[in-house]
Design an enzyme around this catalytic site. Sequence first.
Site, PDB file in Angstrom:
ATOM      1  N   ARG A  59      34.847  43.204  29.277  1.00 55.58           N
ATOM      2  CA  ARG A  59      36.115  43.126  30.011  1.00 55.58           C
ATOM      3  C   ARG A  59      37.156  42.336  29.224  1.00 55.58           C
ATOM      4  NH1 ARG A  59      33.388  46.336  31.392  1.00 55.58           N
ATOM      5  NH2 ARG A  59      32.496  46.796  33.424  1.00 55.58           N
ATOM      6  N   SER A 134      36.715  44.250  41.140  1.00 57.35           N
ATOM      7  CA  SER A 134      35.783  43.189  40.737  1.00 57.35           C
ATOM      8  C   SER A 134      36.580  42.014  40.169  1.00 57.35           C
ATOM      9  CB  SER A 134      34.801  43.716  39.688  1.00 57.35           C
ATOM     10  OG  SER A 134      34.016  44.752  40.227  1.00 57.35           O
ATOM     11  N   GLU A 230      37.630  38.110  35.864  1.00 58.87           N
ATOM     12  CA  GLU A 230      37.773  39.369  35.137  1.00 58.87           C
ATOM     13  C   GLU A 230      39.220  39.840  35.158  1.00 58.87           C
ATOM     14  OE1 GLU A 230      36.378  43.960  35.893  1.00 58.87           O
ATOM     15  OE2 GLU A 230      34.845  42.407  36.065  1.00 58.87           O
TER      16      GLU A 230
END
Length: 234
Positions: A59, A134, A230
């Site tokens: 990520r 997320s 993230e």
Amino acid sequence: YGGLENMSLIPGSVGAAPMQNIGAYGKETKDLLTYVEALNLTTMQLERFTNKECEFGYRESIFKKHAKGKYFITSIGLQLTKRNHVLNTSYGDIEAWLVEHAIITPTLRDVSNAVIAIRQSKLPDPAELGNSGSFFKNPIIHRAQLNMLKYEFEDIKSFPVSETLVKIPAGWLIEKLGWKGRRVGYTGCHAKQALVLVNYGYAKGKDVLKLAEDIQEDVWETFQIMLEMEVNVV
């Protein structure tokens, strides 16, 4: 064309894909990307980055690090397959869906349908409920720390990364501490996926950030694991 089936239904834009190195169920943008073309906001000239030059990580990319805010991504190149597709169905949820639907030899469409069904069963529709997707990365820790945690948390989940490192599902850590489905003011953790922070209509950015920081603190105090965001906070 094959290659993107495991990333079906991920919301977002093409430009965000390489910035975040988006991925799901064993596939990431870096596995397919050949180049990124971006406008240098200082020189106003187009520049092309190879896969290697994008410095992809979990990520992560150059566009979230030292090139953050310096480029506007205009296009990307992806190398997809027309035949002899290599399908990744190793994730438990995908395997279970295929078994449930009696699919022995899955096609690209089958894998895509499985991923879509799984995502729809666990994740909120952003058109109906504002959410971040997320919010935290799955932390990577040493096996020695995992073994210590197992003394107190026998059911802790983990996935091997290397001989010495393992990945811990951030959602499991958050859910274990009772955050799943918990609402704090107008924000909270989604009822079906603790990793997703949601906005119930009137939460501001600072409210979501405060919730995230409270979760980070709780996880650290309990597991001695620091969750890394993230999302790209601006």
